[in-house]
Design an enzyme around this catalytic site. Structure first.
Site, PDB file in Angstrom:
ATOM      1  CD  GLU A  65      -2.882  -1.202   2.347  1.00 24.90           C
ATOM      2  OE1 GLU A  65      -4.168  -1.363   2.237  1.00 24.90           O
ATOM      3  OE2 GLU A  65      -2.498  -0.807   3.432  1.00 24.90           O
ATOM      4  CD  GLU A  93      -5.079  -5.425   1.821  1.00 26.10           C
ATOM      5  OE1 GLU A  93      -5.757  -4.450   2.376  1.00 26.10           O
ATOM      6  OE2 GLU A  93      -3.943  -5.352   2.271  1.00 26.10           O
TER       7      GLU A  93
END
Length: 628
Positions: free
Chosen positions: A181, A265
């Site tokens: 991320e 995710e």
């Protein structure tokens, strides 16, 4: 000669059961799809972290995933879990990542490895070792020589453990993530030039390659953050992206106009904090989104398919405008399809029914759950005054309060004391509190300071020849956002009373709680007189109980204040009266037939306690009013 021949025949028969590496396999990204051994293969993955589950349960949880219809397991690797001290590595027991991956392979599941070095995951310091903060010149998560030297060491050591388990060497690992991320961090740290961010991101990817990782690599970010997070040579994947068309658009933009398309995710639940409502997402909405992915050739990774537990001091923290710290619960149930204790849920059934409609492989039966037990009463027969226990140790002396890191302590508690020869009264201010403190004068409770509620001051009256005692708790280092670079614990700035900075003669007593406080040896009987004397004091309770059978259970802490619990020497985590979590999960494999021991460190001790009880059902959604 005959014996020797039989020996080698037996060895040849047994060895393949355990042998890694096997013959190389392939996993490729080409023509806009994933291919396994030359066959187009969608990746239907679930995130499940080995360190949040006792190793004895790994196979059961993997079988639960497989029975939901998934063909892949993804896991973060938490650097601080394996290097608790500089250059001291641990990959044994619950930390045996290679064994976890081998079991996944034996269950015919592919593995996605997410080594970070930053992982977030509601884990302490986002997976970074706390001691990085003590290295001179260190700047984490950027193009910094000191930091990159340590990430290189970590990734090389990790490769020694799991490199042979890549599919290129016959193992189940099919993909490795670069950083994690990172686009979010680029957006949060605009004080760092984009070019430097991109250089750092590329160097982490190169370190993975140099270490020996040679399977396909990928990045994962929100779809609007690819500019900062994507890096050449790695497949960009989108986190939390429900819009199929937008997913394809952004991946095409950063991947030569083609897929494969993957949501790395896909959230069936959400993270949860102390003193906040427990988030929930409906099973029907998750099932509908799963079907959209399957209908549109979108691979996915359910984060989390099974959350498990933040045992010990492993939980991290967030922050927002309302709260300077939002510590994460001990439970990492996550409202996931597989519950904290490994149970099938309605969400699990909904997803299983959808996935079975689309996959071409057989989906096995659902494994039976682990047995549960209930313990009606555990008597607590000994108590120990923690302040007295702490002050018998040799303190560290300084002119001003020292941080945990300056004391070379990662977790737990520190008792700060200061003796006053002259009386003083007024407002006690501890703006540098990290994170929670109970304040006493000569052992008498004055009040609570709490970073979670932005409570950094209280009124205090210190008589002549008295001692102020401040018992400070580290509630977990921040794991996400730009504040991750400010993660010292304890008291990190001057203390004031009545506007006057209190300097000189500070004493610090370390209480890392790495070992169980021995109340049996150092405590007294838990009598009525002891209860009266120790009310509102930090106290250690201990007791023993006998079992004729073992099983999973949940210890009920709804009637307690705040603290931690040890069962047979294992720190099972934090409890706090504010909720929403009111029970703590005890895996049955940590109990034993015969005698067991439990120790509770209760920080507030608002009322005397004589016993504990357990229940077969967890309580994770009972939020109480804001209490100390």
């Amino acid at each position: 000669m005959l014996r020797k021949s039989i020996y080698w025949l037996l060895l040849a028969a047994i060895f393949p059961m355990f042998a890694y590496p096997q013959s190389p396999k392939t996993f490729e990204i080409k023509n806009g799809h994933f291919y396994r051994n030359g066959k187009e293969t969608p990746v239907l993955s679930g995130e499940m972290h080995y360190m949040r589950i006792p190793h004895q349960y790994w196979r059961h949880r993997l079988q639960m995933m497989k029975a939901m219809g998934l063909n892949t397991v993804a896991t973060y690797v938490f650097w601080n879990f394996h290097e608790p001290e500089p250059d001291k590595w641990d990959f044994t027991g619950d930390k045996n990542l290679a064994e976890y991956i081998r079991i996944a392979g034996e269950e015919n599941m592919m593995v996605i490895l997410r080594p970070g070095p930053y992982v977030c995951a509601e884990w302490e310091f986002g997976g970074y070792p706390w001691w990085l903060q003590n290295i001179k010149g260190m700047e984490i998560r950027r193009d910094n020589p000191e930091f990159l030297a340590r990430t290189k060491s970590y990734l090389e050591r990790l490769y020694k453990e799991v490199g042979s388990l890549q599919c290129t060497k016959g193992g189940p690992i099919i993909m490795v993530q670069c950083e994690n991320e990172f686009g979010s961090y680029v957006a949060q740290r605009k004080d760092i030039p984009l070019e430097e961010h991109q250089a750092y991101n590329a160097k982490i990817k190169q370190q993975l390659i140099d270490a020996g990782f040679n399977v396909p690599m990928f990045t994962s970010d929100g779809s609007w953050l690819f500019e900062g997070g994507a890096t050449p040579g790695a497949l960009p994947t989108a986190n939390g992206e429900n819009d199929i068309e937008n997913l394809k658009k952004v991946v095409n933009q950063y991947h030569d106009g083609k897929g494969p398309y993957m949501v790395a995710e896909f959230y069936p639940g959400w993270l949860s904090h102390w003193a906040e409502d427990f988030p929930q997402i409906s099973a029907s909405s998750i099932a509908r989104q799963t079907e959209k992915y399957l209908q549109n050739d979108v691979s996915f990774n359910v984060y989390m398919v099974h959350g498990g537990t933040n045992f010990g001091f492993s939980s991290g923290a967030n922050y927002d405008k309302k709260r300077d710290i939002q510590p994460d619960l001990t439970s990492y149930d996550y409202d996931a399809p597989i519950s904290e204790a490994g149970w099938e849920t309605p969400k699990y059934d909904s997803l299983r029914n959808v996935i079975k409609k689309y996959v071409k492989y057989p989906v096995p039966a659902i494994p039976a759950p682990i047995a549960t037990i209930e313990i009606p009463s555990i008597q607590l027969d000994k108590v120990m005054d923690l302040l007295a226990y702490a002050e018998k140790q040799k303190p560290v002396l300084a002119e001003e309060p020292l941080t945990f890191e300056q004391l070379n302590q990662g977790y737990g508690y520190v008792l700060y004391t200061r003796h006053f020869n002259q009386p003083i009264s007024g407002t006690l201010e501890v703006p540098g509190l990290r994170d929670y403190a109970v304040v006493y004068v000569d052992g008498e409770k004055v009040g609570v300071l709490n970073r979670n509620t932005k409570t950094y001051s209280l009124e205090i009256d210190v008589p002549f020849n008295s001692t102020v005692q401040i018992l400070v708790e580290n509630m977990g280092r921040i794991n996400y956002g730009s504040e991750i670079v400010h993660n010292n614990k304890g008291i990190i700035s001057p203390v004031k009373i009545a506007g006057k900075e209190i300097q000189g003669n500070w004493k610090m007593y370390s209480l890392p709680m790495a070992e169980v406080p021995d109340a049996d040896k150092l405590g007294v009987a838990n009598s009525a007189s002891a209860a009266t004397k120790l009310k509102n004091m930090p106290i250690v309770y201990s007791g023993k109980f006998t079992l004729d059978k073992v099983g999973d259970t949940f210890i009920d802490m709804a009637d307690w204040g705040k603290g931690i619990i040890f069962v047979n020497g294992i720190n099972i985590g934090r409890y706090w009266q504010v909720g929403p979590q009111q029970t703590l999960y005890i895996p049955g494999v940590w109990l034993r037939k015969g005698e067991n021991k439990i120790v509770v460190f209760e920080q507030l001790n608002l009322k005397p306690q004589k016993e504990l009880r357990t229940t077969k059902v967890p309580v994770l959604q009972e939020l109480k009013s804001e209490l100390n």
